[in-house]
Design a protein around this motif. Structure first.
Motif, PDB file in Angstrom:
ATOM      1  N   ASN A  98       0.829  -1.205   0.000  1.00 39.94           N
ATOM      2  CA  ASN A  98       0.000   0.000   0.000  1.00 39.94           C
ATOM      3  C   ASN A  98       0.863   1.255   0.000  1.00 39.94           C
ATOM      4  O   ASN A  98       0.592   2.231  -0.722  1.00 39.94           O
ATOM      5  N   THR A  99       1.936   1.249   0.827  1.00 34.40           N
ATOM      6  CA  THR A  99       2.801   2.424   0.902  1.00 34.40           C
ATOM      7  C   THR A  99       3.524   2.653  -0.421  1.00 34.40           C
ATOM      8  O   THR A  99       3.599   3.794  -0.923  1.00 34.40           O
ATOM      9  N   ALA A 100       4.066   1.581  -1.009  1.00 35.69           N
ATOM     10  CA  ALA A 100       4.778   1.731  -2.284  1.00 35.69           C
ATOM     11  C   ALA A 100       3.844   2.183  -3.384  1.00 35.69           C
ATOM     12  O   ALA A 100       4.208   3.042  -4.218  1.00 35.69           O
ATOM     13  N   ASN A 101       2.614   1.672  -3.404  1.00 32.18           N
ATOM     14  CA  ASN A 101       1.650   2.074  -4.439  1.00 32.18           C
ATOM     15  C   ASN A 101       1.229   3.522  -4.266  1.00 32.18           C
ATOM     16  O   ASN A 101       0.960   4.235  -5.249  1.00 32.18           O
ATOM     17  N   SER A 102       1.165   3.984  -3.008  1.00 35.21           N
ATOM     18  CA  SER A 102       0.800   5.379  -2.766  1.00 35.21           C
ATOM     19  C   SER A 102       1.870   6.322  -3.341  1.00 35.21           C
ATOM     20  O   SER A 102       1.558   7.311  -4.017  1.00 35.21           O
ATOM     21  N   ILE A 103       3.147   6.008  -3.069  1.00 28.10           N
ATOM     22  CA  ILE A 103       4.238   6.849  -3.596  1.00 28.10           C
ATOM     23  C   ILE A 103       4.281   6.732  -5.113  1.00 28.10           C
ATOM     24  O   ILE A 103       4.483   7.733  -5.821  1.00 28.10           O
ATOM     25  N   LYS A 104       4.079   5.519  -5.634  1.00 30.24           N
ATOM     26  CA  LYS A 104       4.096   5.344  -7.083  1.00 30.24           C
ATOM     27  C   LYS A 104       2.995   6.171  -7.743  1.00 30.24           C
ATOM     28  O   LYS A 104       3.175   6.764  -8.818  1.00 30.24           O
ATOM     29  N   GLY A 105       1.810   6.238  -7.054  1.00 28.46           N
ATOM     30  CA  GLY A 105       0.706   7.024  -7.627  1.00 28.46           C
ATOM     31  C   GLY A 105       1.055   8.498  -7.721  1.00 28.46           C
ATOM     32  O   GLY A 105       0.710   9.174  -8.711  1.00 28.46           O
ATOM     33  N   GLU A 106       1.748   9.017  -6.708  1.00 29.30           N
ATOM     34  CA  GLU A 106       2.135  10.427  -6.759  1.00 29.30           C
ATOM     35  C   GLU A 106       3.180  10.676  -7.853  1.00 29.30           C
ATOM     36  O   GLU A 106       3.116  11.690  -8.562  1.00 29.30           O
ATOM     37  N   LEU A 107       4.129   9.772  -7.990  1.00 33.66           N
ATOM     38  CA  LEU A 107       5.183   9.958  -8.993  1.00 33.66           C
ATOM     39  C   LEU A 107       4.653   9.826 -10.406  1.00 33.66           C
ATOM     40  O   LEU A 107       5.192  10.440 -11.344  1.00 33.66           O
ATOM     41  N   ASP A 108       3.597   9.040 -10.568  1.00 31.13           N
ATOM     42  CA  ASP A 108       3.021   8.902 -11.908  1.00 31.13           C
ATOM     43  C   ASP A 108       2.392  10.208 -12.385  1.00 31.13           C
ATOM     44  O   ASP A 108       2.193  10.412 -13.610  1.00 31.13           O
ATOM     45  N   GLN A 109       2.072  11.157 -11.464  1.00 29.30           N
ATOM     46  CA  GLN A 109       1.460  12.430 -11.836  1.00 29.30           C
ATOM     47  C   GLN A 109       2.495  13.527 -12.098  1.00 29.30           C
ATOM     48  O   GLN A 109       2.144  14.667 -12.411  1.00 29.30           O
ATOM     49  N   TRP A 110       3.759  13.229 -11.913  1.00 29.80           N
ATOM     50  CA  TRP A 110       4.814  14.228 -12.154  1.00 29.80           C
ATOM     51  C   TRP A 110       4.888  14.579 -13.638  1.00 29.80           C
ATOM     52  O   TRP A 110       4.703  13.735 -14.523  1.00 29.80           O
ATOM     53  N   LYS A 111       5.233  15.850 -13.806  1.00 31.66           N
ATOM     54  CA  LYS A 111       5.399  16.334 -15.185  1.00 31.66           C
ATOM     55  C   LYS A 111       6.783  15.969 -15.686  1.00 31.66           C
ATOM     56  O   LYS A 111       7.640  15.537 -14.940  1.00 31.66           O
ATOM     57  N   GLN A 112       6.971  16.206 -16.971  1.00 33.95           N
ATOM     58  CA  GLN A 112       8.193  15.763 -17.624  1.00 33.95           C
ATOM     59  C   GLN A 112       9.415  16.458 -17.071  1.00 33.95           C
ATOM     60  O   GLN A 112      10.485  15.855 -16.947  1.00 33.95           O
ATOM     61  N   GLU A 113       9.274  17.783 -16.667  1.00 32.45           N
ATOM     62  CA  GLU A 113      10.448  18.491 -16.173  1.00 32.45           C
ATOM     63  C   GLU A 113      10.907  17.906 -14.828  1.00 32.45           C
ATOM     64  O   GLU A 113      12.104  17.868 -14.539  1.00 32.45           O
ATOM     65  N   ASN A 114       9.927  17.439 -14.030  1.00 34.52           N
ATOM     66  CA  ASN A 114      10.311  16.794 -12.763  1.00 34.52           C
ATOM     67  C   ASN A 114      11.007  15.468 -13.015  1.00 34.52           C
ATOM     68  O   ASN A 114      11.945  15.095 -12.304  1.00 34.52           O
ATOM     69  N   VAL A 115      10.514  14.747 -14.024  1.00 31.69           N
ATOM     70  CA  VAL A 115      11.160  13.484 -14.368  1.00 31.69           C
ATOM     71  C   VAL A 115      12.585  13.729 -14.805  1.00 31.69           C
ATOM     72  O   VAL A 115      13.522  13.028 -14.401  1.00 31.69           O
ATOM     73  N   LEU A 116      12.779  14.790 -15.625  1.00 27.55           N
ATOM     74  CA  LEU A 116      14.127  15.121 -16.089  1.00 27.55           C
ATOM     75  C   LEU A 116      14.990  15.556 -14.921  1.00 27.55           C
ATOM     76  O   LEU A 116      16.183  15.203 -14.841  1.00 27.55           O
ATOM     77  N   GLY A 117      14.401  16.274 -13.955  1.00 27.88           N
ATOM     78  CA  GLY A 117      15.154  16.718 -12.786  1.00 27.88           C
ATOM     79  C   GLY A 117      15.620  15.533 -11.935  1.00 27.88           C
ATOM     80  O   GLY A 117      16.716  15.548 -11.377  1.00 27.88           O
ATOM     81  N   VAL A 118      14.783  14.520 -11.841  1.00 28.53           N
ATOM     82  CA  VAL A 118      15.186  13.321 -11.095  1.00 28.53           C
ATOM     83  C   VAL A 118      16.347  12.639 -11.780  1.00 28.53           C
ATOM     84  O   VAL A 118      17.310  12.200 -11.157  1.00 28.53           O
ATOM     85  N   GLN A 119      16.259  12.590 -13.112  1.00 27.67           N
ATOM     86  CA  GLN A 119      17.356  11.932 -13.844  1.00 27.67           C
ATOM     87  C   GLN A 119      18.666  12.689 -13.655  1.00 27.67           C
ATOM     88  O   GLN A 119      19.738  12.085 -13.623  1.00 27.67           O
ATOM     89  N   LEU A 120      18.553  14.044 -13.509  1.00 27.24           N
ATOM     90  CA  LEU A 120      19.747  14.863 -13.312  1.00 27.24           C
ATOM     91  C   LEU A 120      20.087  15.012 -11.829  1.00 27.24           C
ATOM     92  O   LEU A 120      21.041  15.755 -11.489  1.00 27.24           O
ATOM     93  N   GLU A 121      19.293  14.326 -10.944  1.00 28.71           N
ATOM     94  CA  GLU A 121      19.492  14.370  -9.504  1.00 28.71           C
ATOM     95  C   GLU A 121      19.435  15.813  -9.002  1.00 28.71           C
ATOM     96  O   GLU A 121      20.259  16.283  -8.226  1.00 28.71           O
ATOM     97  N   GLY A 122      18.424  16.502  -9.476  1.00 31.69           N
ATOM     98  CA  GLY A 122      18.245  17.897  -9.039  1.00 31.69           C
ATOM     99  C   GLY A 122      17.837  17.941  -7.584  1.00 31.69           C
ATOM    100  O   GLY A 122      17.086  17.092  -7.102  1.00 31.69           O
ATOM    101  N   LEU A 123      18.318  18.965  -6.915  1.00 36.43           N
ATOM    102  CA  LEU A 123      18.040  19.091  -5.486  1.00 36.43           C
ATOM    103  C   LEU A 123      16.557  19.275  -5.218  1.00 36.43           C
ATOM    104  O   LEU A 123      16.036  18.800  -4.207  1.00 36.43           O
ATOM    105  N   ILE A 124      15.881  19.995  -6.148  1.00 36.17           N
ATOM    106  CA  ILE A 124      14.452  20.248  -5.929  1.00 36.17           C
ATOM    107  C   ILE A 124      13.678  18.943  -6.002  1.00 36.17           C
ATOM    108  O   ILE A 124      12.847  18.647  -5.128  1.00 36.17           O
ATOM    109  N   GLN A 125      13.948  18.166  -7.040  1.00 33.28           N
ATOM    110  CA  GLN A 125      13.209  16.912  -7.203  1.00 33.28           C
ATOM    111  C   GLN A 125      13.551  15.915  -6.065  1.00 33.28           C
ATOM    112  O   GLN A 125      12.676  15.190  -5.591  1.00 33.28           O
ATOM    113  N   ILE A 126      14.821  15.925  -5.629  1.00 33.12           N
ATOM    114  CA  ILE A 126      15.175  15.032  -4.521  1.00 33.12           C
ATOM    115  C   ILE A 126      14.467  15.472  -3.252  1.00 33.12           C
ATOM    116  O   ILE A 126      14.036  14.644  -2.433  1.00 33.12           O
TER     117      ILE A 126
END
Length: 873
Positions: free
Chosen positions: A216-244
């Motif tokens: 349940n906990t993992a699915n809850s976090i996964k549900g929130e991450l599935d709503q992220w926009k593309q710039e947030n996804v790119l920020g995670v890939q670049l290990e941006g401080l904001i996205q972290i």
């Protein structure tokens, strides 16, 4: 026999030891799991059983090896070595005192097991009271259970006596001990099974609960991450401080309690966000993972050797990992086992306490029942102790009363038995008085024959053994004269046993007249008497034997008749013929049978030649039993020829014995032995079967179909089944009955004539010819032959020898042949050896001739050549 028994017992002892050791190794590799590393082991059941049977010296090296294999090969926790200490403790206790195991084992766990467990928990890195209690409770319960089972196996199965390990009586088991074992076992076994089942259920429940929470906990976090926009996804890939930061905040929102750890990593397994950095660093260390379900793992820190079975589970985790497809992240939810372990341990402690309480109640109940039953039994035991002695002394007895029906019945039975014993003692006292007053009469009955008043067999043995043991004058020798009345059985059968008893009394009176101090007479039984004579001159035994024979010259007056009888005497001398009583008696008996063959009143001294002859007979008789089965017997064949043509018209089958050591043995030696031993029946059937088989073989090969003559013993006609045996032989060989001629002697008709005639008639009806062999040497006359179902008369050589030279004998033979022909019987003259004899019996018109003049008995191969030569002319 004794040595074979000892060897087999020695082999069984070591096979049992090896089997128990193999079971110990097998149980060391398979342990029933409870939960979180706690398990049961049954290795000590077999090791403690071996300690009790074989001793600690033999079992200790095996126990060390078993637990070394468990730790270093099966990777069991080092704490399992506590069971090795238990084996040593029990073994040392048994060396000091043999007895029950459960008490010393309980002392071990209280005094040694508990401190060792406490020290092990301390050195394992975390001293938890709950963990110590559960670990010690289960381990001690495991040890006590193993000891209980081992004690039950040793006490209730007589393994020690089966294996020859103990020579004395088995250890007595008290009723209290049996009841205690039964109560504890009936409670401990169900609780053991219940703990195993509950442990597995608790493990399954905790696993499912953890899986649901982590999922349940993992699915809850996964549900929130599935709503992220593309710039947030790119920020995670670049290990941006904001996205972290967003990820860390997201973890914080989903962590309501400190029951689990959440870690988000990239595809390179780098931690980007977590709520427990220490746990994340710990999980980077080597782990041993077990896949429970999809994306669901069970991780335990990898350690080669651990001290406690619960040690690895302290840092164990349930891990649920979800890999995102849109964002290159892995969400891991880790739930530590500690969150459930302590609660489950507490439940186990409650179960153990519950089991302990039930065992205590059962033990108390067993003690109460034992006290209740034992009190009445002990009172009964005290009343019946030394019961016969107390009854003899007329001591009054007190019998207990019991409310238990069985014990009360047993008391009444003992009471009745004591009354019977008292009555028996009174009767025995009265009988003892009568026996004492009859001592002289008993002595007379014991040492003297009641019929003849002569000393009996018992006194004879005492007198002779006393004479042989004396160290007196060596010039005085001893003669033992063993005597047997001739025709005594016939007198008994014809005149009656009463007359036979009178005859024995008359004989005893005549023996008493010639007996004196140097020559005593005894009656051994039946018609057997013996004289024991002390003499000095060599001719004394011979003179006295003649004197005994003279006693039987005059007839014996028996009531209204006079009877003549004779005696046979066998004589052996001491020390010439033996120095022991057994040798002297045996040799006198042997000599007596030789005297009996001489007829009339006669005596015979034992000689070495006599013993050699009897030994030869015994040797041949023993060898004859194996001769038939070892194919030492074989057949020879002698032709019967026609006087007119000289051609073979019949064949007589004769048996021979080729002994492996003595060579060819004459039938005159072994046939009488076969008659007396009863082997003649089996030998006759073998001869008949072999003769039929050979006749059928010759017929199948084109030889003339000539009848085959086979001799049958008179004993064949005194048993049942002869007709069936002959019919079976004919069926097996395929030979027609018309080609068999059975030769019998006149002795067949001496007794039971009517049944014999009936059997012969049935044989004739089957088509078998019957011949009277050796006619002229027996009891029959031609007038008797007309009533017998025979077809051939064979004149014996002793009857016809010299007939051609004696006018009187010639007339007799001619008259016999003519009378036989007038009765429709064929006549065979056997024993023809000269041309004159052949011409004489040819003129007398004998139907067939037989003898060495034509051919000796030939073996099968030579006889075949004889037939071929004869019929080729």
């Amino acid at each position: 026999m004794r040595r074979n028994f000892v060897d087999s017992q020695f082999l069984c002892k070591w096979l049992f030891f090896a089997g128990a050791v193999l079971l110990a190794f097998g149980s060391a590799s398979q342990h029933p799991q409870l939960i979180y590393g706690i398990e049961f082991t049954f290795t000590n059941i077999f090791l403690l059983m071996l300690v009790r049977l074989y001793g600690i010296r033999m079992v200790l090296p095996v126990a060390v090896l078993v637990y070394a294999v468990s730790i270093f090969i099966y990777h069991e926790p080092s704490y399992i070595i506590i069971f090795l200490f238990e084996v040593c403790w029990i073994g040392l206790w048994q060396m000091r005192r043999q007895g029950y195991l459960l008490g010393p084992d309980a002392l071990f766990w209280l005094c040694i097991g508990a401190p060792i467990t406490l020290v092990a928990c301390w050195f394992s890195g975390s001293l938890s009271l709950i963990e110590f209690i559960i670990l010690f409770s289960i381990t001690a319960s495991n040890g006590l259970f193993n000891t209980l089972i081992a004690e039950i196996l040793v006490n209730y199965l007589p393994l020690g006596r089966w294996l020859g390990l103990v020579q004395d009586k088995p250890l007595k088991v008290t009723f209290r001990r049996v009841l205690f074992h039964l109560s504890i076992t009936l409670i401990a076994l169900p609780f053991l099974m219940n703990m195993i089942i509950n442990g597995r259920d608790a493990y399954d429940v905790s696993t499912r609960t953890t899986l649901q929470t982590a999922s349940n906990t993992a699915n809850s976090i996964k549900g929130e991450l599935d709503q992220w926009k593309q710039e947030n996804v790119l920020g995670v890939q670049l290990e941006g401080l904001i996205q972290i930061g967003y990820l860390q905040e997201m973890i914080k929102r989903n962590t309501t309690q400190k029951l689990f750890d959440i870690t988000i990593t990239n595809k390179q397994n780098k931690v980007l966000a977590t709520n427990n950095k220490e746990a994340a660093l710990t999980r980077e260390q080597p782990q041993s993972a077990t896949l429970i379900d999809d994306n669901y793992l069970f991780e335990v820190p990898a350690q080669s050797i651990v001290l406690l079975p619960t040690q690895q589970w302290r840092n164990a985790h349930y891990v649920h990992a979800v890999s995102l497809e849109r964002i290159p992240l892995v969400i891991s939810v880790s739930v530590p086992v500690k969150a459930y372990q302590e609660q489950i341990f507490r439940e186990y402690i409650y179960q153990l306490l519950y089991m302990l309480g039930n065992i205590t109640i059962a033990a108390l109940l067993a003690w109460v029942i034992n006290w209740w039953l034992g009190r009445s039994l002990m009172q009964l035991a005290r009343s019946t102790t030394n019961l016969p002695a107390r009854l003899k002394q007329m001591v009054p007895l007190e019998w207990p009363n019991s409310g238990i029906l069985e014990i009360d019945s047993l008391t009444h039975n003992f009471k009745d038995m004591s009354q019977n014993l008292l009555h028996m003692f009174q009767e025995a006292s009265w009988m003892n008085q009568r026996l004492q007053s009859s001592e002289k009469k008993l002595h007379q009955l014991a040492y003297y024959d009641s019929l003849t008043t002569l000393p009996n067999r018992l006194q004879f043995h005492q007198v002779l053994s006393g004479l042989l043991a004396e160290d007196g004058d060596h010039n005085e020798r001893i003669a033992v004269m063993f005597m047997d009345l001739n025709r005594f059985k016939q007198i008994n059968d014809t005149l009656g046993h009463a007359v036979g008893d009178v005859l024995l009394q008359k004989v005893a009176e005549r023996f008493k007249v010639i007996a004196d101090e140097s020559c005593r007479v005894f009656r051994l039984g039946g018609d057997e008497f013996v004289f024991v004579m002390r003499y000095e001159t060599n001719h004394a035994p011979d003179d006295f034997a003649k004197q005994i024979c003279n006693c039987f010259e005059a007839p014996f007056d028996l009531e209204d008749s006079s009877v003549y009888t004779t005696i046979s005497i066998g004589i052996s001398l001491y020390p010439e013929h033996g120095i022991s009583m057994g040798d002297i008696l045996k040799k006198a008996d042997m000599a007596m049978y030789v005297a009996k063959e001489q007829g009339a009143s006669s005596y015979h001294f034992f000689s070495q030649a006599l013993e050699d002859s009897l030994n030869e007979k015994m040797y041949l008789e023993n060898g004859l039993r194996n001769a038939l089965h070892d194919e030492q017997l074989f057949l020879v064949y002698q032709p019967l020829v026609s006087p007119a043509s000289g051609k073979t018209t019949g064949i007589e089958t004769l048996i021979r014995w080729r002994h492996p050591k003595a060579g060819i043995i004459s039938p005159a030696k072994f046939i009488p032995l076969a008659e007396t031993s009863g082997l003649i029946v089996e030998i006759d059937l073998w001869v008949l079967r072999e003769a039929c088989r050979q006749a059928k073989d010759w017929q199948d090969r084109g030889f003339p179909k000539i009848p085959m003559s086979v001799n049958l013993s008179a004993k064949q006609f005194y048993r049942t089944g002869l007709l069936e045996d002959i019919q079976t032989i004919l069926e097996e060989t395929g030979l027609s009955a018309q080609y068999i001629n059975l030769e019998i002697t006149e002795s067949v008709f001496i007794k039971h004539m009517d049944p014999v005639i009936e059997t012969l008639t049935q044989l004739r009806n089957m088509g078998i010819q019957i011949s009277i062999d050796d006619f002229g040497t027996g009891y029959s006359s031609l007038s008797q032959l007309q009533s017998l179902p025979i077809s051939v008369v064979k004149l014996d050589r002793t009857f016809i020898q010299g007939a051609e030279q004696s006018e009187m004998k010639s007339s007799v033979v001619k008259a016999v042949i003519e009378l036989a022909h007038s009765m429709g019987l064929q006549v065979v003259a056997e024993g023809i050896e000269t041309e004159q004899e052949r011409n004489f019996f040819t003129r007398l018109e004998c139907d067939e001739l037989q003898g060495f003049y034509f051919s000796k008995p030939l073996e099968v191969s030579i006889f075949e050549k004889y037939l071929i030569t004869e019929y080729s002319q």
